[in-house]
Design a protein around this motif. Structure first.
Motif: not given
Length: 187
Positions: A11, A44, A169, A173-174, A177
């Motif tokens: 990751r 990021f 973001f 992204m949560s 995932t």
């Protein structure tokens, strides 16, 4: 236990790659000191810290943006990028810990983390150009402080973008995932 560390490293490598790729898309700002530009690389780094925790967030940010500096003509100031990554990841990790509840981050908490990350980027960017003015140009402190302000618009713009990009973001992204059943364990 061993698989968890391997997944954490994978990751972190993923976020390092995102840091590098999003730092490539730049808007340059003219300045008498340094080579300031606006990009999403530090966004990021903040997201990596939120998903991975301080340790792996810092490692991924330092590797991703450090390699970017080394490969794109900024090698002589890569140490300043690592300093910025350290300040940003520390602030985001502390903010995340303070604001994260058992049921996750609320919208105001996400917005707060976005604002904190943007403000820290503005501050660390100013420190970066202050150091460049002092070291590279050999200016006395007063002149270096004023000269560093000339590069500040790029850091202001980057920080301002982070106010919105970090929470936005993070939400996307949560969701990705969780739909992909990827565990996002913070270390």
């Amino acid at each position: 236990m061993r698989n968890e560390k391997l997944y954490a490293v994978i990751r972190a490598a993923f976020f390092a790659a995102l840091d590098y790729v999003f730092a490539m898309f730049q808007i340059h700002v003219p300045s008498p000191v340094g080579h300031p530009f606006v990009d999403l690389g530090f966004t990021f780094v903040a997201l990596g810290t939120m998903f991975l925790g301080f340790k792996y967030g810092f490692i991924s940010g330092a590797v991703g943006l450090g390699v970017f500096d080394l490969l794109n003509g900024y090698a002589n100031h890569a140490y300043l990028t690592v300093m910025e990554v350290l300040l940003l990841t520390a602030a985001v990790a502390v903010s995340y810990r303070l604001l994260n509840r058992n049921d996750g981050l609320s919208s105001p908490s996400l917005i707060t983390i976005g604002i904190v990350s943007g403000l820290v980027k503005m501050f660390s960017g100013y420190l970066r150009y202050l150091a460049e003015s002092l070291i590279d140009a050999g200016l006395p402190f007063g002149k270096a402080a004023v000269t560093a302000l000339a590069a500040f618009p790029a850091d202001f713009a980057t920080g301002f973008v982070m106010f919105f990009a970090v929470p936005g973001f993070f939400v996307v992204m949560s969701r990705v995932t969780s739909r992909m059943n990827l565990s996002v364990q913070r270390h």
